[in-house]
Design a protein around this motif. Sequence first.
Motif, short mmCIF file in Angstrom:
data_model
loop_
_atom_site.label_atom_id
_atom_site.label_comp_id
_atom_site.label_asym_id
_atom_site.label_seq_id
_atom_site.Cartn_x
_atom_site.Cartn_y
_atom_site.Cartn_z
N THR A 184 33.92 -39.52 -27.67
CA THR A 184 32.72 -38.86 -28.18
C THR A 184 32.94 -38.43 -29.62
N TRP A 185 31.87 -38.53 -30.40
CA TRP A 185 31.87 -38.06 -31.79
C TRP A 185 30.62 -37.20 -31.98
N SER A 186 30.78 -36.11 -32.68
CA SER A 186 29.65 -35.20 -32.86
C SER A 186 29.63 -34.67 -34.29
N ALA A 187 28.43 -34.36 -34.74
CA ALA A 187 28.21 -33.74 -36.05
C ALA A 187 27.04 -32.78 -35.91
N GLY A 188 27.15 -31.64 -36.56
CA GLY A 188 26.08 -30.67 -36.43
C GLY A 188 26.02 -29.72 -37.60
N LEU A 189 24.87 -29.08 -37.74
CA LEU A 189 24.65 -28.05 -38.75
C LEU A 189 24.37 -26.74 -38.03
N ARG A 190 25.12 -25.70 -38.41
CA ARG A 190 24.96 -24.40 -37.79
C ARG A 190 24.47 -23.38 -38.81
N TRP A 191 23.40 -22.70 -38.46
CA TRP A 191 22.85 -21.64 -39.31
C TRP A 191 23.05 -20.32 -38.57
N LYS A 192 23.86 -19.44 -39.15
CA LYS A 192 24.23 -18.20 -38.48
C LYS A 192 23.79 -17.00 -39.28
N GLU A 193 23.07 -16.10 -38.62
CA GLU A 193 22.64 -14.82 -39.18
C GLU A 193 23.22 -13.69 -38.34
N PRO A 194 23.08 -12.44 -38.79
CA PRO A 194 23.69 -11.34 -38.02
C PRO A 194 23.26 -11.28 -36.56
N ASP A 195 22.00 -11.56 -36.24
CA ASP A 195 21.52 -11.43 -34.86
C ASP A 195 21.06 -12.74 -34.25
N SER A 196 21.27 -13.86 -34.90
CA SER A 196 20.83 -15.13 -34.35
C SER A 196 21.69 -16.26 -34.89
N GLN A 197 21.64 -17.38 -34.18
CA GLN A 197 22.39 -18.57 -34.57
C GLN A 197 21.69 -19.79 -34.03
N ALA A 198 21.55 -20.83 -34.84
CA ALA A 198 20.90 -22.08 -34.45
C ALA A 198 21.80 -23.25 -34.85
N THR A 199 21.89 -24.25 -33.97
CA THR A 199 22.74 -25.41 -34.22
C THR A 199 21.96 -26.68 -33.88
N LEU A 200 21.89 -27.59 -34.83
CA LEU A 200 21.31 -28.92 -34.64
C LEU A 200 22.46 -29.91 -34.62
N ARG A 201 22.60 -30.70 -33.54
CA ARG A 201 23.76 -31.54 -33.37
C ARG A 201 23.37 -32.95 -32.92
N VAL A 202 24.24 -33.89 -33.23
CA VAL A 202 24.12 -35.28 -32.79
C VAL A 202 25.43 -35.65 -32.10
N LEU A 203 25.33 -36.19 -30.89
CA LEU A 203 26.50 -36.56 -30.10
C LEU A 203 26.44 -38.03 -29.75
N SER A 204 27.55 -38.72 -29.92
CA SER A 204 27.68 -40.13 -29.55
C SER A 204 28.73 -40.26 -28.45
N VAL A 205 28.39 -40.97 -27.36
CA VAL A 205 29.30 -41.18 -26.24
C VAL A 205 29.48 -42.68 -26.05
N ASP A 206 30.73 -43.12 -26.08
CA ASP A 206 31.07 -44.53 -25.89
C ASP A 206 32.03 -44.61 -24.72
N ALA A 207 31.53 -45.02 -23.52
CA ALA A 207 32.33 -45.06 -22.30
C ALA A 207 32.80 -46.48 -22.03
N GLU A 208 34.03 -46.59 -21.51
CA GLU A 208 34.61 -47.88 -21.17
C GLU A 208 35.28 -47.77 -19.81
N PRO A 209 35.15 -48.82 -18.94
CA PRO A 209 35.81 -48.77 -17.62
C PRO A 209 37.32 -48.94 -17.76
N GLN A 210 38.03 -48.50 -16.74
CA GLN A 210 39.47 -48.69 -16.71
C GLN A 210 39.81 -50.18 -16.63
N PRO A 211 41.03 -50.58 -17.05
CA PRO A 211 41.38 -52.01 -17.01
C PRO A 211 41.24 -52.63 -15.63
N GLN A 212 41.51 -51.86 -14.54
CA GLN A 212 41.41 -52.43 -13.19
C GLN A 212 39.98 -52.49 -12.68
N ALA A 213 39.03 -51.93 -13.41
CA ALA A 213 37.64 -51.93 -12.95
C ALA A 213 36.96 -53.24 -13.29
#
Length: 348
Positions: A184-213
């Motif tokens: 997995t690879w992820s990138a995000g922007l976080r905006w943090k204030e004293p009483d709040s926090q917001a995060t916009l993120r993008v996640l990539s998932v690349d799954a592969e079976p085991q060699p015996q599968a």
Amino acid sequence: MDTQLAVRVEGAAPLVTSAEKPLFASEVSFHAIDSRLQLKSDYALRAGELLSPVDAQRWHAWAVPQSLGRQRIGQQAELKLPALAGAPLLVGLRYEQEDLWLRQNVVQSQRQGVDLRWASTLASLQLQWDAEALPWDARNALDCGVRGRLDVPLATPMLALQLGGRQCAVTALALESPSATARTWSAGLRWKEPDSQATLRVLSVDAEPQPQATAAATPPAYELGLDHERRIGAWSARAGVAWRTVTAPAAPATSEQWATDASLRRDLGLMALSAQWQNGDRYWFVPGVAAPTDDLALSLDMSRWAALRWPGYAPTMALSYRWQRSATGASAAFEDESVQWRMSLPWR
């Protein structure tokens, strides 16, 4: 030289016994050399197929249950090294041993872990290898043994860029083929204030079976999510929503492309009440596999009240209830409930 000793004991009484919930857990920790050296030992005992109705359908048909239970013993050490570029370097080492008690023999497995952390005014870096002590990925069916994260402040201290990567194993709860691995690879922007926090993120998932599968490699999958946290007086809330897609030309669209979660906490003075809810499919990145899940958890934290009862200590006391509903098909569904009591009483 400042030394501290702490002991924690937990017990769970599942209303529907599950092999994943500990029946007994304990922890002993020791701090020395002005807390530069920290040692911790923990123990957990879990039930097997014999006491788990979830697995009963596999041995009711005149089949003897094979798993009777399992135990886990962990040892952890953390050392704070001299400052590097204005920030201390923390190195953590962990060793775990797990014994699986079968009907005829005992299977033993061992694993080690390393955790490296460094934080300065320029950036914050964290590298982990086989760090099972960290929270499991609640949104995805991933058990990640290698993790890396980099936080870089941008033009203003309130805005930061978050980059991350993980090497994981896909849990095989709802998979018919052997477990797969995933990056997995992820990138995000976080905006943090004293009483709040917001995060916009993008996640990539690349799954592969085991060699015996025999299953073919799954196509890359992407998730676009938005998380928001806010605190108003004695109330604190968190909410998240994510949209998911798999880049497979022939993959049909599913109704589980969206995932949501929310939590609410109320400070009651000597106590705190919290509620958490989550809905989504943890196997969304595997085409042809669907396992939507609903989770609800309620907890009452009485640690402040306990501190008045035992002054001079730092006790932890909490009572929690959890309800979970999961499904692997239109007609297959399972509900699980449990009540847990947790208390720790460190002393110096």
